[in-house]
Design an enzyme around this catalytic site. Sequence first.
Site, PDB file in Angstrom:
ATOM      1  N   GLU A  35       0.813  -1.228   0.000  1.00 25.30           N
ATOM      2  CA  GLU A  35       0.000   0.000   0.000  1.00 25.30           C
ATOM      3  C   GLU A  35       0.842   1.273   0.000  1.00 25.30           C
ATOM      4  O   GLU A  35       0.402   2.315  -0.470  1.00 25.30           O
ATOM      5  CB  GLU A  35      -0.935   0.019   1.227  1.00 25.30           C
ATOM      6  CG  GLU A  35      -2.077  -0.967   1.148  1.00 25.30           C
ATOM      7  CD  GLU A  35      -3.085  -0.631   0.051  1.00 25.30           C
ATOM      8  OE1 GLU A  35      -3.252   0.552  -0.267  1.00 25.30           O
ATOM      9  OE2 GLU A  35      -3.684  -1.580  -0.480  1.00 25.30           O
ATOM     10  N   GLY A  36       2.030   1.200   0.578  1.00 26.14           N
ATOM     11  CA  GLY A  36       2.920   2.372   0.579  1.00 26.14           C
ATOM     12  C   GLY A  36       3.274   2.763  -0.849  1.00 26.14           C
ATOM     13  O   GLY A  36       3.186   3.936  -1.245  1.00 26.14           O
ATOM     14  N   HIS A  37       3.652   1.751  -1.654  1.00 23.99           N
ATOM     15  CA  HIS A  37       3.949   2.029  -3.064  1.00 23.99           C
ATOM     16  C   HIS A  37       2.696   2.528  -3.784  1.00 23.99           C
ATOM     17  O   HIS A  37       2.757   3.430  -4.612  1.00 23.99           O
ATOM     18  CB  HIS A  37       4.448   0.762  -3.773  1.00 23.99           C
ATOM     19  CG  HIS A  37       5.716   0.205  -3.201  1.00 23.99           C
ATOM     20  ND1 HIS A  37       5.760  -0.988  -2.518  1.00 23.99           N
ATOM     21  CD2 HIS A  37       6.989   0.673  -3.219  1.00 23.99           C
ATOM     22  CE1 HIS A  37       7.000  -1.241  -2.140  1.00 23.99           C
ATOM     23  NE2 HIS A  37       7.775  -0.243  -2.547  1.00 23.99           N
ATOM     24  N   ASP A 150      11.687   6.286   4.382  1.00 21.37           N
ATOM     25  CA  ASP A 150      13.130   6.304   4.126  1.00 21.37           C
ATOM     26  C   ASP A 150      13.597   7.756   4.143  1.00 21.37           C
ATOM     27  O   ASP A 150      14.014   8.305   3.108  1.00 21.37           O
ATOM     28  CB  ASP A 150      13.421   5.641   2.777  1.00 21.37           C
ATOM     29  CG  ASP A 150      12.963   4.197   2.770  1.00 21.37           C
ATOM     30  OD1 ASP A 150      13.535   3.394   3.504  1.00 21.37           O
ATOM     31  OD2 ASP A 150      11.999   3.880   2.042  1.00 21.37           O
ATOM     32  N   GLN A 153      17.054   8.726   2.838  1.00 21.27           N
ATOM     33  CA  GLN A 153      17.092   8.548   1.379  1.00 21.27           C
ATOM     34  C   GLN A 153      16.466   9.753   0.669  1.00 21.27           C
ATOM     35  O   GLN A 153      17.006  10.254  -0.320  1.00 21.27           O
ATOM     36  CB  GLN A 153      16.339   7.264   1.027  1.00 21.27           C
ATOM     37  CG  GLN A 153      16.042   7.090  -0.440  1.00 21.27           C
ATOM     38  CD  GLN A 153      15.507   5.714  -0.775  1.00 21.27           C
ATOM     39  OE1 GLN A 153      16.268   4.760  -0.823  1.00 21.27           O
ATOM     40  NE2 GLN A 153      14.223   5.580  -1.031  1.00 21.27           N
TER      41      GLN A 153
HETATM   42  O1  PAF Z   1      13.343   2.974  -1.658  1.00 21.88           O
HETATM   43  C1  PAF Z   1      13.622   2.063  -2.477  1.00 21.88           C
HETATM   44  O2  PAF Z   1      12.832   1.154  -2.739  1.00 21.88           O
HETATM   45  C2  PAF Z   1      14.989   2.051  -3.140  1.00 21.88           C
HETATM   46  O3  PAF Z   1      15.963   2.535  -2.274  1.00 21.88           O
HETATM   47  C3  PAF Z   1      15.019   2.800  -4.472  1.00 21.88           C
HETATM   48  C4  PAF Z   1      14.709   4.268  -4.302  1.00 21.88           C
HETATM   49  C5  PAF Z   1      14.010   2.170  -5.429  1.00 21.88           C
HETATM   50  C6  PAF Z   1      16.406   2.682  -5.104  1.00 21.88           C
HETATM   51  O4  PAF Z   1      16.768   1.367  -5.320  1.00 21.88           O
END
Ligand code: PAF
Length: 280
Positions: A35-37, A150, A153
């Site tokens: 669900e996050g995606h 993340d 990130q």
């Molecule tokens: O967050 C992620 O799933 C990964 O770090 C990403 C941004 C797809 C890079 O591989």
Amino acid sequence: MQVITSVKDIKLKVKAIKDSQLTIGFVPTMGALHEGHLSLIHTAKKENDEVIVSIFVNPLQFGENEDFHQYPRTLDDDCRLLSKEGINALFCPDRSEMYPAGFCTSVVLNNLEDMLCGKSRPGHFRGVAVVVLKLFNLIQPDSAYFGQKDFQQTVIIKKMTRDLHLDSTIKVLPTVRDQGGLALSSRNAYLTELEKRDAYCLYRSLVKAQSMADSGIRNAGKIIREIENILNSYKTVTIDYISIVNPETLESVQEVQSGSVVALAVTIGRTRLIDNIILA
Ligand code: PAF
């Protein structure tokens, strides 16, 4: 849905979209979609003419003793889900397509890559940065979508985008949680029932941090000690770090203010989990 596996074909697809003057929203993932995606995909769909999703389990962002080989790979299910969502282009290259023999370029993030998660995952953020830069070069997104879970990130990708004059807007969307507050992550699949029950303490500790800040406590050390007490009361939980940081520099702060980020990483059993909250 068009499933594209080669650099040549994704370039052709992107050229066709650009030639039609359409905007591209990009959702980079490592698959095992949840669900996050989906929340990233839904927003990308609302804000763009075309959405491209990528699935690539990027070997460069896994350390030697990490879970690259165990990382869940569920391509058939992911494809079904993406088709149902009306996505018409999935880029899922294999390793040799992304990193042909002799590949040797890196992206160095100086300070940012060695803090927080970078301390216990040396090289991780270089691996993330290099793959995201390559994907951005191929897909040339108008906007790219990432989850706040993340947090480090997202800071690194925003910084890289600015520093390298990339023409993409980075959109960071709130962490999606299950009913108990556990941040959704493909790695949650590794947790046993008991570990999962204990993992709820991460979010509870972050909520406690927010309520301490709400009650006027500004001392970061005091809040961190309280989180530590909560997490340490679970035998299965081993703390990697708990920090309260400036949202742009990721430097620790002594005094919390609105916008400070409480970030933490723990191991539960064999699973490394991260979570964070941006203080209101
Ligand atoms: O967050 C992620 O799933 C990964 O770090 C990403 C941004 C797809 C890079 O591989």
